[in-house]
Scaffold this active site. Structure first.
Site, PDB file in Angstrom:
ATOM      1  N   GLN A  12       0.914  -1.206  -0.034  1.00 28.09           N
ATOM      2  CA  GLN A  12       0.213   0.087  -0.071  1.00 28.09           C
ATOM      3  C   GLN A  12       0.909   1.300   0.100  1.00 28.09           C
ATOM      4  O   GLN A  12       1.835   1.410   0.655  1.00 28.09           O
ATOM      5  CB  GLN A  12      -0.829  -0.020   1.236  1.00 28.09           C
ATOM      6  CG  GLN A  12      -1.890  -1.252   1.306  1.00 28.09           C
ATOM      7  CD  GLN A  12      -2.828  -1.078   2.433  1.00 28.09           C
ATOM      8  OE1 GLN A  12      -3.663  -0.209   2.634  1.00 28.09           O
ATOM      9  NE2 GLN A  12      -2.602  -1.726   3.732  1.00 28.09           N
ATOM     10  N   SER A  93       5.084  -6.588   2.373  1.00 23.43           N
ATOM     11  CA  SER A  93       3.694  -6.375   2.999  1.00 23.43           C
ATOM     12  C   SER A  93       2.725  -7.234   1.995  1.00 23.43           C
ATOM     13  O   SER A  93       2.868  -8.383   1.681  1.00 23.43           O
ATOM     14  CB  SER A  93       3.231  -5.267   3.539  1.00 23.43           C
ATOM     15  OG  SER A  93       2.018  -5.335   4.089  1.00 23.43           O
ATOM     16  N   LEU A  94       1.606  -6.425   1.616  1.00 23.20           N
ATOM     17  CA  LEU A  94       0.769  -6.851   0.834  1.00 23.20           C
ATOM     18  C   LEU A  94       1.068  -7.391  -0.657  1.00 23.20           C
ATOM     19  O   LEU A  94       0.967  -8.418  -1.320  1.00 23.20           O
ATOM     20  CB  LEU A  94      -0.291  -5.696   0.299  1.00 23.20           C
ATOM     21  CG  LEU A  94      -1.078  -5.778  -1.117  1.00 23.20           C
ATOM     22  CD1 LEU A  94      -2.128  -6.817  -1.147  1.00 23.20           C
ATOM     23  CD2 LEU A  94      -1.347  -4.646  -1.666  1.00 23.20           C
ATOM     24  N   ARG A 118      -8.298  -9.814   3.369  1.00 19.31           N
ATOM     25  CA  ARG A 118      -7.208  -9.236   4.115  1.00 19.31           C
ATOM     26  C   ARG A 118      -7.633  -7.799   4.562  1.00 19.31           C
ATOM     27  O   ARG A 118      -7.402  -7.575   5.631  1.00 19.31           O
ATOM     28  CB  ARG A 118      -5.839  -9.343   3.540  1.00 19.31           C
ATOM     29  CG  ARG A 118      -4.590  -9.048   4.314  1.00 19.31           C
ATOM     30  CD  ARG A 118      -3.444  -9.326   3.431  1.00 19.31           C
ATOM     31  NE  ARG A 118      -2.212  -9.112   4.134  1.00 19.31           N
ATOM     32  CZ  ARG A 118      -1.591  -8.003   4.087  1.00 19.31           C
ATOM     33  NH1 ARG A 118      -1.988  -6.858   3.332  1.00 19.31           N
ATOM     34  NH2 ARG A 118      -0.360  -7.833   4.704  1.00 19.31           N
ATOM     35  N   HIS A 202       0.685  -4.954  10.558  1.00 16.36           N
ATOM     36  CA  HIS A 202       1.784  -5.706  11.275  1.00 16.36           C
ATOM     37  C   HIS A 202       2.083  -5.805  12.753  1.00 16.36           C
ATOM     38  O   HIS A 202       3.054  -6.080  13.146  1.00 16.36           O
ATOM     39  CB  HIS A 202       3.018  -5.441  10.492  1.00 16.36           C
ATOM     40  CG  HIS A 202       2.938  -5.629   9.110  1.00 16.36           C
ATOM     41  ND1 HIS A 202       2.746  -7.051   8.507  1.00 16.36           N
ATOM     42  CD2 HIS A 202       2.959  -4.963   7.905  1.00 16.36           C
ATOM     43  CE1 HIS A 202       2.627  -6.908   6.829  1.00 16.36           C
ATOM     44  NE2 HIS A 202       2.520  -5.775   6.557  1.00 16.36           N
ATOM     45  N   GLN A 251       2.616 -13.157   8.980  1.00 14.37           N
ATOM     46  CA  GLN A 251       2.915 -11.917   8.340  1.00 14.37           C
ATOM     47  C   GLN A 251       2.022 -10.681   8.681  1.00 14.37           C
ATOM     48  O   GLN A 251       2.506  -9.595   8.917  1.00 14.37           O
ATOM     49  CB  GLN A 251       2.892 -12.097   6.956  1.00 14.37           C
ATOM     50  CG  GLN A 251       3.544 -10.950   5.902  1.00 14.37           C
ATOM     51  CD  GLN A 251       2.448 -10.437   4.869  1.00 14.37           C
ATOM     52  OE1 GLN A 251       1.239 -10.276   5.145  1.00 14.37           O
ATOM     53  NE2 GLN A 251       3.081 -10.240   3.603  1.00 14.37           N
TER      54      GLN A 251
END
Length: 313
Positions: A12, A93-94, A118, A202, A251
């Protein structure tokens, strides 16, 4: 396969209204990927990407699927244009989900479904502005961690993204993050500033979301990736589908070890990174981690042409 080449996928933050429009003019695979993803998403994702508005694209349950598809569309455009393939992949991340779909470990439709869920779960895990994220610049990792420990005072605030030397992102309860910002300034941070993200990604506040996402991940078919992926939570290459699944669950509430991930790729012989999708944030961070890395982006046609010229020479 180019043994010195890795493709990396952003998370993101790099989304923007009109993204991918330039690439779409030259590469049919871009719109085809968005159209295929839209069937699983239940909404016209290309129209969302082109028309927004910005406030809609900023909602995490929209941002995550849009960035996922954008990265994959750039990858598919690359695959249609050249036979050059990387030795490794990684995502921030994503972006790790994008990497696993690009590597063949997860199907596009299941990938869209996963990242949509998610985003929804992350949004719902800490509603109403209760969470916050901030960037600390100019503190080493140990100091950033210590600042979070001092600021917690019974709340959650943690170092969650180790992005480059001296750049750490923290997340947690809004009040605790505010306290950490002030303590970071006192500790000598060059900058300590809130990010325009209401979801404390996270951090431990995402554990309830991870528990719910685990059900869908365990029902998702995952194969061994055809191109190995360096994962976020331990910065290692994972080929076992069962372990990939468990690491994707963890994660959600574990720090993103981007510094370690780039070092892992460099130690494996990678000298060139190609950022696949909108923006060039990962390229900038990665160059600060390993000096001398060659970096390219596929964010527009000029970048695409430059990457092709460099890697086909």
């Amino acid at each position: 396969m180019n043994k010195e080449l890795a493709f990396i996928f952003p998370g993101q933050g790099s989304q923007a209204v009109g993204m991918m429009a330039d690439l779409n003019l030259a590469h049919p695979a871009v719109k085809q990927t968005f159209d295929e993803a839209s069937e699983a998403f239940g909404q016209d994702m290309w129209q969302l990407a082109q028309n927004g508005p910005d406030t809609l694209l900023a909602q995490t349950e929209i941002t995550q699927p849009i960035m996922f598809v954008a990265g994959l569309a750039a990858w598919r455009a690359w695959c249609a244009a050249t036979e050059v393939r990387p030795a490794l992949m990684a995502g921030h991340s994503l972006g790790e989900y994008t990497a696993y779909v690009a590597s063949g470990a997860i199907s596009l439709s299941e990938g869209v479904s996963l990242v949509k869920r998610r985003g929804e779960l992350m949004r719902d895990a800490c509603p109403g502005g209760q969470g916050k994220m901030a960037a600390l610049l100019g503190l080493d990792d140990d100091k950033a961690i210590a600042v979070c420990g001092d600021a917690a005072q019974g709340d959650v605030v943690q170092a969650v993204n180790f992005n480059s030397p001296g750049q750490v992102v923290i997340a947690g309860h809004a009040a605790a993050v505010d306290r950490a910002i002030e303590l970071a300034k006192e500790a000598g941070a060059k900058k300590a500033m809130p990010l325009a993200v209401s979801v404390p990604c996270h951090s431990d506040l995402m554990r309830p979301a991870a528990e719910e996402l685990a059900e869908q991940l365990r029902a998702t078919e995952i194969s061994a990736p055809a191109i190995p992926v360096v994962n976020n939570i331990d910065a290692q290459i994972e080929l076992d589908p069962a372990r990939i699944r468990e690491k994707l669950i963890a994660q959600l509430y574990s720090p993103v070890l981007w510094v370690a991930s780039v070092n892992t790729m460099a130690e494996a012989g990678i000298t060139t990174l190609v950022e696949c999708g909108p923006g060039k944030v990962l390229c900038g961070m990665s160059k600060r981690i390993v000096r001398g890395l060659n970096v390219f982006t596929l964010q527009d046609q000029a970048g695409f042409d430059a990457t092709l010229a460099a890697l086909n020479s």
